[in-house]
Motif scaffolding. Structure first.
Motif, PDB file in Angstrom:
ATOM      1  N   LEU A  58      52.274  70.444  85.311  1.00  0.00           N
ATOM      2  CA  LEU A  58      52.243  69.401  86.327  1.00  0.00           C
ATOM      3  C   LEU A  58      50.838  69.299  86.909  1.00  0.00           C
ATOM      4  N   THR A  59      50.266  68.099  86.883  1.00  0.00           N
ATOM      5  CA  THR A  59      49.004  67.862  87.579  1.00  0.00           C
ATOM      6  C   THR A  59      49.287  67.769  89.069  1.00  0.00           C
ATOM      7  N   LEU A  60      48.648  68.639  89.844  1.00  0.00           N
ATOM      8  CA  LEU A  60      48.921  68.760  91.272  1.00  0.00           C
ATOM      9  C   LEU A  60      48.241  67.639  92.075  1.00  0.00           C
ATOM     10  N   GLY A  61      48.542  67.606  93.379  1.00  0.00           N
ATOM     11  CA  GLY A  61      47.887  66.679  94.286  1.00  0.00           C
ATOM     12  C   GLY A  61      48.768  65.538  94.741  1.00  0.00           C
ATOM     13  N   HIS A  62      49.502  65.749  95.868  1.00  0.00           N
ATOM     14  CA  HIS A  62      50.319  64.646  96.392  1.00  0.00           C
ATOM     15  C   HIS A  62      49.624  63.907  97.532  1.00  0.00           C
ATOM     16  N   GLU A  63      48.410  64.302  97.868  1.00  0.00           N
ATOM     17  CA  GLU A  63      47.554  63.531  98.771  1.00  0.00           C
ATOM     18  C   GLU A  63      46.403  62.992  97.938  1.00  0.00           C
ATOM     19  N   GLY A  64      46.276  61.667  97.862  1.00  0.00           N
ATOM     20  CA  GLY A  64      45.226  61.108  97.034  1.00  0.00           C
ATOM     21  C   GLY A  64      44.654  59.812  97.578  1.00  0.00           C
ATOM     22  N   VAL A  65      43.362  59.639  97.400  1.00  0.00           N
ATOM     23  CA  VAL A  65      42.693  58.353  97.634  1.00  0.00           C
ATOM     24  C   VAL A  65      41.754  58.115  96.464  1.00  0.00           C
ATOM     25  N   GLY A  66      41.474  56.847  96.211  1.00  0.00           N
ATOM     26  CA  GLY A  66      40.591  56.539  95.098  1.00  0.00           C
ATOM     27  C   GLY A  66      40.192  55.082  95.089  1.00  0.00           C
ATOM     28  N   THR A  67      39.462  54.720  94.057  1.00  0.00           N
ATOM     29  CA  THR A  67      39.090  53.322  93.851  1.00  0.00           C
ATOM     30  C   THR A  67      39.825  52.807  92.622  1.00  0.00           C
ATOM     31  N   ASP A  82      38.513  48.346  94.563  1.00  0.00           N
ATOM     32  CA  ASP A  82      39.142  48.482  95.879  1.00  0.00           C
ATOM     33  C   ASP A  82      39.361  49.957  96.211  1.00  0.00           C
ATOM     34  N   SER A  83      39.093  50.319  97.453  1.00  0.00           N
ATOM     35  CA  SER A  83      39.294  51.686  97.917  1.00  0.00           C
ATOM     36  C   SER A  83      40.643  51.779  98.617  1.00  0.00           C
ATOM     37  N   VAL A  84      41.505  52.690  98.137  1.00  0.00           N
ATOM     38  CA  VAL A  84      42.898  52.722  98.598  1.00  0.00           C
ATOM     39  C   VAL A  84      43.381  54.152  98.792  1.00  0.00           C
ATOM     40  N   ALA A  85      44.405  54.295  99.621  1.00  0.00           N
ATOM     41  CA  ALA A  85      45.127  55.553  99.793  1.00  0.00           C
ATOM     42  C   ALA A  85      46.470  55.439  99.098  1.00  0.00           C
ATOM     43  N   VAL A  86      46.938  56.561  98.565  1.00  0.00           N
ATOM     44  CA  VAL A  86      48.210  56.574  97.839  1.00  0.00           C
ATOM     45  C   VAL A  86      49.332  56.987  98.784  1.00  0.00           C
ATOM     46  N   TYR A  87      50.354  56.140  98.891  1.00  0.00           N
ATOM     47  CA  TYR A  87      51.592  56.501  99.595  1.00  0.00           C
ATOM     48  C   TYR A  87      52.422  57.340  98.639  1.00  0.00           C
ATOM     49  N   GLY A  88      52.705  58.591  99.020  1.00  0.00           N
ATOM     50  CA  GLY A  88      53.242  59.561  98.087  1.00  0.00           C
ATOM     51  C   GLY A  88      54.727  59.560  97.803  1.00  0.00           C
ATOM     52  N   PRO A  89      55.605  59.357  98.789  1.00  0.00           N
ATOM     53  CA  PRO A  89      57.047  59.490  98.508  1.00  0.00           C
ATOM     54  C   PRO A  89      57.616  58.255  97.828  1.00  0.00           C
ATOM     55  N   LEU A 137      50.084  51.618  97.409  1.00  0.00           N
ATOM     56  CA  LEU A 137      48.672  51.731  97.747  1.00  0.00           C
ATOM     57  C   LEU A 137      48.400  51.008  99.065  1.00  0.00           C
ATOM     58  N   VAL A 138      47.635  51.672  99.932  1.00  0.00           N
ATOM     59  CA  VAL A 138      47.284  51.115 101.241  1.00  0.00           C
ATOM     60  C   VAL A 138      45.764  51.063 101.339  1.00  0.00           C
ATOM     61  N   PRO A 139      45.175  49.920 101.718  1.00  0.00           N
ATOM     62  CA  PRO A 139      43.714  49.829 101.805  1.00  0.00           C
ATOM     63  C   PRO A 139      43.135  50.848 102.786  1.00  0.00           C
ATOM     64  N   LEU A 140      42.020  51.467 102.378  1.00  0.00           N
ATOM     65  CA  LEU A 140      41.366  52.422 103.271  1.00  0.00           C
ATOM     66  C   LEU A 140      40.654  51.722 104.425  1.00  0.00           C
ATOM     67  N   GLY A 141      40.197  50.505 104.187  1.00  0.00           N
ATOM     68  CA  GLY A 141      39.590  49.743 105.275  1.00  0.00           C
ATOM     69  C   GLY A 141      38.386  50.408 105.900  1.00  0.00           C
TER      70      GLY A 141
END
Length: 346
Positions: A58-67, A82-89, A137-141
């Motif tokens: 399993l590739t770890l990491g349930h908190e993530g942001v990226g482009t 676009d720079s975004v945050a990942v909604y995990g659940p 995905l939620v914009p980092l703004g």
């Protein structure tokens, strides 16, 4: 690409090389800018094989942001870069709870085999990751990715817990935060930003209590067998109207119950395996005990808005992807003060 994987039951995570992913229809590929290291991962890695509900590696990491690096067929509303945050659940998107934006309480995720990134699906601790749907995905703004990435769990989870108790978090009330690490030190800031309550922080480590004071705790108490009595002393004998336990171990859960006031909320967030008996006479009258999970999509947007206003700032330590196993080792031994953040492409 490089990725940090949990590959063997009971073993430490490893940095490995895996094929670069490609987005399928409706999916989004991110170039990961930051990934958070969470105690939940350590809890999962401590489970015996029969308790692990997903296949390894399993590739770890349930908190993530990226482009945004690439878009699958049919994806609209996003652009590469676009720079975004990942909604995990992640949820099914169609049940009653998902329709409310509460995918953390999806009614069909287990049935359909839907799992969060890093907790079943490939996570953010890699150079690239696939997000199953653009709604996650939620914009980092304009937020700094390193500061923002812990907010997707270490911010969202305490925010969700605090928001449900707002009717009791009135001026003159007391909130107790047990465990002032990654989630707890953010919870203190959220309580100060969202309410006018008195905040008492508990932890076993003096450096974490110092961080709690630095981010706004009014009082700090060593988390030991006498902690609940000290909370009652500080509250004139009444106890706390809201107790948030970010450890969840048997001793801290017992402290949470003993520190609670009449008509209070006790919220067990941590995965330490503790349980609090509920029944007439076992807790003060009308005490509510709950174990929430993560938060809703709209709540993540609200947490990011609080960060933009300057109300929340996460204390972070940064590591390269190759240093991720060290970050997990330090977290396991209580040596991370705040939140560890991995920079996969840094």
């Amino acid at each position: 690409m490089k990725a940090v994987q949990y590959r063997t039951v009971g073993a430490a995570p490893e940095v490995v090389t895996v094929p670069d992913p490609e987005p399928g229809p409706g999916q989004v590929m991110l170039k990961v800018t930051a990934a958070g290291v969470c105690h939940s991962d350590i809890a999962v890695m401590s489970w015996p094989a029969e308790q692990i509900p997903f296949p390894l590696p399993l590739t770890l990491g349930h908190e993530g942001v990226g482009t945004v690096a690439a878009l699958g067929d049919g994806v609209s509303g996003l652009s590469v870069g676009d720079s975004v945050a990942v909604y995990g659940p992640w949820g099914c998107g169609t049940c009653v709870k998902c329709a409310e934006g509460k995918e953390n309480y999806c009614l069909r995720a287990k049935e359909l085999g839907i799992t969060p990134p890093g907790l079943g699906s490939p996570g953010a601790m890699a150079e690239y990751m696939i997000v199953d749907d653009p709604r996650h995905l939620v914009p980092l703004g304009g937020l700094d990715p390193v500061q923002a990435v812990p907010l997707t769990d270490a911010g969202l989870t305490p925010y969700h817990a605090i928001k449900r108790s707002l009717p009791k978090l009135v001026p003159g009330a007391t909130a107790v935060v047990i465990g002032t690490g990654g989630l707890g030190h953010v919870a203190i800031q959220l309580l100060r930003a969202m309410t006018a309550v008195r905040v008492i922080a508990l932890d076993v480590a003096e450096d974490k209590l110092a961080l709690a004071r630095a981010v706004g705790a009014h009082e700090t108490v060593l988390s030991d067998k006498d902690a609940a009595a000290k909370v009652r002393e500080l509250t004139g004998g009444t106890g706390a109207q809201v107790v948030l336990d970010f450890v969840g171990a048997p001793p801290t859960v017992a402290t949470a119950g003993a520190a609670a006031a009449i008509d209070s909320d006790v919220t067990i967030v941590g995965l330490g395996g503790g349980a609090l008996p509920v029944g007439f006479g076992s807790l003060p009258y009308n005490t509510t005990v709950t174990s929430p999970y993560w938060g809703s999509r709209s709540e993540l947007a609200e947490v990011l808005d609080l960060a933009r206003s300057g109300s929340v700032e996460v204390h972070v330590e940064t590591y390269t992807l190759d240093e991720a196993p060290l970050a997990y080792e330090r977290l396991h031994h209580g040596k991370i003060n705040g939140r560890a953040v991995i920079l996969p492409n840094g």
